[in-house]
Design a protein around this motif. Structure first.
Motif, PDB file in Angstrom:
ATOM      1  N   ALA A 227       0.836  -1.205   0.000  1.00  0.00           N
ATOM      2  CA  ALA A 227       0.000   0.000   0.000  1.00  0.00           C
ATOM      3  C   ALA A 227       0.873   1.258   0.000  1.00  0.00           C
ATOM      4  O   ALA A 227       0.596   2.224  -0.729  1.00  0.00           O
ATOM      5  N   CYS A 246      -1.749   4.950   5.042  1.00  0.00           N
ATOM      6  CA  CYS A 246      -2.174   3.642   4.530  1.00  0.00           C
ATOM      7  C   CYS A 246      -2.775   2.793   5.640  1.00  0.00           C
ATOM      8  O   CYS A 246      -3.777   2.090   5.427  1.00  0.00           O
ATOM      9  N   CYS A 251      -5.239  -0.040   4.209  1.00  0.00           N
ATOM     10  CA  CYS A 251      -4.551  -0.562   3.009  1.00  0.00           C
ATOM     11  C   CYS A 251      -5.531  -0.956   1.914  1.00  0.00           C
ATOM     12  O   CYS A 251      -5.256  -1.860   1.121  1.00  0.00           O
TER      13      CYS A 251
END
Length: 796
Positions: A227, A246, A251
């Motif tokens: 991510a 993230c 994510c």
């Protein structure tokens, strides 16, 4: 409804001046020179062609490389497992293969399908068909026919084109059809059943309904590193806050892409985006960059799914309710009060079918944290998330937790339930401010905080207890029993100054009555305030009075009476000689075993004290700690150093080895009993493992000493947190064992661990003193290794 097997008669026309109509035609005038039409709808004008001009589908090969892929993703990370599964799913030659990528909206199903189709799929043609309805599937098949033989579009209607495409797929192999965003498996099942050859790749939020039809491939969120890579490739200058953003977005690929695009377009650093997300969630979840698709924002994507669930209001209620809990391991029993068992099961099943939740066996479920965040954010344009619904869901979440709470936070038999509920109560507390608490949430936080304290989760316990106590004071006032009980729970961990503690005990006696168990508890907690003030005589008199009162009111063998006797022993540690203290411990142990059993937490505590005091060596080892019990705070370090110096002069190393070796069976029993009765995660179990390490160290069995010390340090950090005093103590013990064992690897790892704690600020103490302590440990390790080098010619 249009579909592969909907067989409405298609209307065809032929002739020099042909007209064909499917329906709704009044008058069509086609004579030469004629002008005008009357009420003509759905009129299809076709070029003149003879029926035999349509080539048989089996005789036509598609142009090499034919494709209509909507995109070739340039930003693609991860997905190794899923790509391997797609690659392995080719099936036997000449057979039909169907696989479905299913998962939460925004998880990247379409991106993965497009990437695989463009870069990895050895097929021609590759045809992309929207699958959100049967009509869309029909239109996609018709466009395939027109692409294979463009002339067909001039003299065939959509239904005819669809049928021709179906015949073509049936008589050819080595093609790939992607059915994207299928809303209902029933919309594509007839197509999949009719075609014996080729390859179908389906994307869908629906996780169920595919058995016997398609191989399921579940798509999860990206790994944290993946991510962060995706974010950095879009917005490389967003700064060091990318991993934190993230993580906050769970994510989820779509959310990560949109956040990164926002940062790039607006010149926003990642840490600034994180602050915006916290302060303006409704705006950020619906934000689209210039040229972006407003309907593909996170809030809009899931609005579509909620719309499909609108016919089951309970499903929406459940989703809004669990949005207030921790995302993982949500007990399904929490939802029992929301409807009848069949209704709740059905609603949960529908949420799972649309990938809004994931089921784990029959007892728990999980939900993506970003789904939770959006569900907690009111949106006046979303009928499912208006402010009243969101606030009502929070109250429902608190009520469901309260209804499931066990009665006694100190009963180990009930601890598994408490442990399951604790993270969800903490999540509920973290997601709203104290001003929003009603009586029910405040009671919840106080009760769960008491359990956290029993588990030696001191920091977490104090946060919950403080929240509950302040809320009940605000809502009920100082003279209500519920508030007084909550205050008792808090001061059990955070003793009040002596005058405040006296006032609290007096208030409890006045409101509840002097003989009320909670009024007696307030008096018992006063003992710690006396000790903090250095008034040891008053502490001793007070705890003795509590023992008598509890004996009369509750009975001599009531757990609270025995706990008061344990408290009296602790007060006596700095006054009585240790041999006499051992006799009192022996007497209390016998009573605890008889009344509570061998493995009750209090029995285990008393047994530890008795084992420390039963021998001369044991008494000498604990004497330094007990010597500081009644010393003034400023003098404790001096008293402890003097006691340790005396111990070094008196203790014979051979006697220590013999004592430690003889004590190992009792230490093993203590560890086994603690793990069985309290659980591996309890602080007393971790202390029992540390005791095992010390016994092995005393017996000079360095291998087992290191094993138990490392395990204790690991368990303490995992279960109690890096900021727990038990965790810091376990790491100190590990350092001591590594020094004694001359183990450079463990010693250096431990010093590095303490430096990380110092950098993060997780220690909760004086940073300068901790830094000095770490430097001292590093110096001690270096000296120990030098001595080892001098003696053995090398280090481990």
């Amino acid at each position: 409804m249009s579909g592969v097997f909907d067989r409405r008669p298609d209307v065809a026309a032929s002739g020099d001046q042909a007209a064909a109509a499917g329906r709704d035609i009044g008058t069509a005038v086609t004579a030469p020179g004629a002008i005008g039409t009357q009420h003509i709808e759905n009129l299809t004008l076709l070029a003149a062609a003879a029926p035999d001009a349509v080539p048989p589908a089996a005789s036509v090969d598609a142009p090499q490389g034919l494709t209509n892929l909507p995109e070739r993703p340039r930003l693609f990370v991860g997905r190794t497992r899923e790509l391997d599964l797609l690659r392995a799913g080719g099936g036997a030659e000449g057979s039909s293969v169907a696989q479905v990528l299913h998962g939460l909206g925004g998880v990247g199903k379409t991106t993965l399908a497009a990437h695989w189709a463009a870069e990895h799929a050895p097929y021609s043609p590759v045809w992309w068909i929207p699958g959100d309805s049967r009509a869309a599937v029909d239109a996609g098949l018709s466009s395939l026919a027109a692409a294979v033989v463009p002339a067909l579009a001039g003299y065939m209607q959509q239904g005819q084109l669809r049928d021709w495409a179906l015949q073509w797929l049936t008589t050819h192999t080595n093609w790939l059809v992607v059915l994207d965003n299928v809303a209902d498996p029933a919309d594509v099942k007839p197509l999949l059943a009719a075609v014996p050859h080729g390859r179908f790749l389906i994307t869908s939020r629906r996780s169920t309904g595919w058995h016997g039809t398609a191989e399921r491939i579940s798509l999860e969120t990206l790994e944290p590193g993946e991510a962060a890579e995706l974010f950095a490739r879009i917005a490389p200058d967003a700064g060091d806050g990318i991993p934190a953003v993230c993580a906050e977005l769970g994510c989820l690929p779509l959310a990560v892409e949109q956040a990164a695009a926002y940062c790039l377009e607006t010149g926003t650093a990642a840490d600034e985006y994180l602050a915006l997300l916290a302060d303006y969630p409704a705006d950020m979840y619906t934000a689209a960059v210039e040229g972006g698709d407003l309907q593909r924002t996170i809030a809009r994507v899931w609005h579509v799914t909620l719309g499909r669930l609108a016919d089951d209001p309970l499903a929406v209620t459940i989703l809004l309710t669990i949005a207030w809990y921790a995302p993982e391991d949500i007990p399904r029993s929490l939802l029992a009060g929301l409807g009848s068992p069949p209704a709740v099961r059905g609603a949960v099943g529908r949420l799972a079918a649309h990938s809004m939740v994931s089921l784990h066996g029959t007892t728990s479920l999980s939900v993506h944290r970003l789904v939770q965040a959006v569900s907690r954010t009111p949106d006046p344009e979303d009928p499912h998330r208006h402010a009243d619904a969101v606030a009502g869901a929070r109250d429902t979440a608190a009520k469901c937790l309260v209804e499931l709470l066990p009665d006694d936070a100190r009963d180990p038999a009930l601890w598994p339930v408490w442990r399951t509920l604790l993270p969800h109560a903490e999540a509920l507390a973290a997601r709203t401010g104290p001003a929003a608490d009603g009586v029910e949430p405040a009671l919840l936080f106080s009760k769960v905080g008491e359990f956290a304290g029993e588990q030696q989760l001191r920091g977490r316990a104090i946060r919950l207890l403080s929240r509950g106590e302040s809320g009940l004071l605000r809502l009920l006032g100082p003279d209500r029993p519920a508030y007084l009980v909550a205050r008792n729970r808090l001061i059990n961990l955070v003793p009040l100054p002596r005058e405040e503690a006296l006032a609290h005990a007096a208030r409890c006696a006045r409101v509840l009555g002097e003989r009320h168990p909670d009024a007696i508890t307030a008096r018992y907690e006063l003992t710690a305030s006396y000790l903090e003030a250095g008034d040891y005589a008053s502490a001793e008199r007070n705890v003795a009075q509590v023992v008598r009162m509890r004996g009369r009111v509750l009975g001599e063998e009531h757990p609270d009476t025995l706990r008061a006797r344990w408290g009296a022993l602790m007060v006596m540690t700095g006054k009585e000689d240790l041999e006499t203290l051992g006799s009192h411990a022996e007497e209390l142990l016998a009573d605890c075993v008889r009344a509570l059993g061998e493995r009750h937490p209090l029995t285990l505590d008393v047994r530890v004290l008795r084992s420390q005091l039963v021998s001369e060596v044991g008494r000498r080892l604990v004497a330094p700690a007990f010597a500081t019990a009644h010393a003034h705070e400023g003098d404790r370090a001096t008293v402890l150093r003097a006691a340790l110096e005396q111990l070094r002069g008196e203790l014979d190393p051979q006697a220590l080895r013999e004592w430690a070796t003889a004590s190992l069976p009792e230490a093993e029993r203590r560890l086994a009993d603690s793990e069985a009765a309290l659980g591996r995660e309890h602080g007393d179990t971790i202390a029992a493992r540390l005791n095992m390490a010390q016994m092995h160290l005393g017996a000079e069995d360095f291998g087992n000493a290191l094993h138990h010390a490392r395990q204790a340090a690991s368990d303490a950090e995992q279960y109690l947190g890096a900021d727990s005093p038990t965790t810091l103590g376990a790491r100190m013990s590990l350092m001591f064992v590594s020094l004694a064992a001359r183990d450079a690897t463990v010693g250096l790892e431990t010093v590095a661990w303490f430096r990380r704690v110092l950098e993060r600020g997780d220690h909760g103490g004086d940073a300068e003193k901790l830094r000095e302590g770490i430097d001292g440990m590093a110096d001690a390790l270096a000296k120990a290794l030098e001595q080892n080098t001098d003696t053995d010619g090398g280090t481990e």
